[in-house]
Write an enzyme that holds these catalytic residues in place. Structure first.
Site, PDB file in Angstrom:
ATOM      1  N   GLU A 116     -18.167  58.894  35.343  1.00 55.32           N
ATOM      2  CA  GLU A 116     -18.713  58.854  36.300  1.00 55.32           C
ATOM      3  C   GLU A 116     -18.986  57.656  36.913  1.00 55.32           C
ATOM      4  OE1 GLU A 116     -18.137  62.506  37.134  1.00 55.32           O
ATOM      5  OE2 GLU A 116     -19.704  61.818  38.624  1.00 55.32           O
ATOM      6  N   ASP A 168       6.695  40.184  53.680  1.00 62.30           N
ATOM      7  CA  ASP A 168       5.897  41.699  53.213  1.00 62.30           C
ATOM      8  C   ASP A 168       5.275  42.246  54.379  1.00 62.30           C
ATOM      9  OD1 ASP A 168       7.257  41.764  50.922  1.00 62.30           O
ATOM     10  OD2 ASP A 168       5.592  41.222  49.648  1.00 62.30           O
TER      11      ASP A 168
END
Ligand SMILES: NC(=O)c1ccno1
Length: 238
Positions: A116, A168
């Protein structure tokens, strides 16, 4: 550049970094990646790293002690390093942040939670919390790999062709242009004529128009700081 990764699943990191650009960069000695299993920094015989949350609630929380022990172990060499916790609560990771990490950090510790989440007190020992996107993953390992991969690509010499990283997506403030390779005609799907022309000026203009067209369609939010020339091309597309 050196990455040190804290995780309970070292094999996730170790498997990925052997391949492709990262594998080559490791072999060239451009980057070093050391992975530490948080279970090796526990003090109980079961190598427990989690416990029930105070205040109740579903799931388990990772305890502070293994993180603390691992961070103190790394810091014993007194070398500078940036400690980054991967979490959905962090600031958004972008190409710009990848560039900043590459330019400013010689060594980074990437801290991966699971379950969690991790005990909030771990954050007292990190420099920043980073998220790779608005979604929750099963653990920080994939996010750590995204950061390693995107930062290493920017290190001079990591890619075969230095231009690749510059070309890119996002490096210029908009998405990349379309790419094609052989065959010229695949079941009637032809490579754009301009790419066969040999006219580099025309090809560059076509690629810029396509990149701006893709960006306008999929990521108009990126079109903030265009040069006057790029703005002119964009206006022609609208
Ligand atoms: N979104 C994220 O970066 C993340 C890290 C761990 N879980 O989610």
């Amino acid at each position: 550049m050196k990455f040190e990764v804290l995780t309970i699943f070292p094999e996730i990191i170790e498997c990925y970094i052997k391949h492709g650009v990262l594998g080559k960069a490791l072999n060239k000695g451009i980057v070093e990646v050391k992975v530490y299993n948080l279970r090796d920094f526990t003090s109980d015989k079961h190598k427990k790293v989690d416990d029930y949350p105070y205040g109740g609630g579903a799931g388990m929380v990772m305890q502070i002690e293994p993180f603390y022990n691992a961070i103190m172990h790394l810091k014993a060499d007194e070398k500078p390093r940036k400690l980054v916790l991967l979490s959905p609560q962090g600031r958004k990771f972008t190409q710009k942040l990848a560039q900043k990490f590459m330019e400013e950090s010689k060594a980074m510790v990437l801290i991966c939670g699971r379950y969690e989440g991790i005990d909030e007190r771990v954050k007292a020992f990190v420099d920043e919390e980073v998220s790779i996107g608005d979604y929750v993953l099963s653990g920080g390992e994939l996010a750590a790999l995204v950061i390693i991969d995107s930062v290493v690509r920017l290190i001079p010499g990591a890619l075969g062709d230095e231009l690749s990283a510059v070309e890119d997506s996002f490096m210029k403030g908009f998405l990349d242009y379309p790419h094609y390779t052989r065959p010229e005609d695949f079941k009637g799907m032809k490579v754009p004529e301009v790419l066969l022309s040999g006219d580099h000026k025309k090809i560059a203009l076509w690629r810029k128009r396509q990149a701006l067209k893709n960006t306008l369609k999929n990521r108009p939010d990126l079109l903030k700081n265009l040069s006057p020339e790029d703005m002119r091309i964009l206006k022609e597309l609208c």
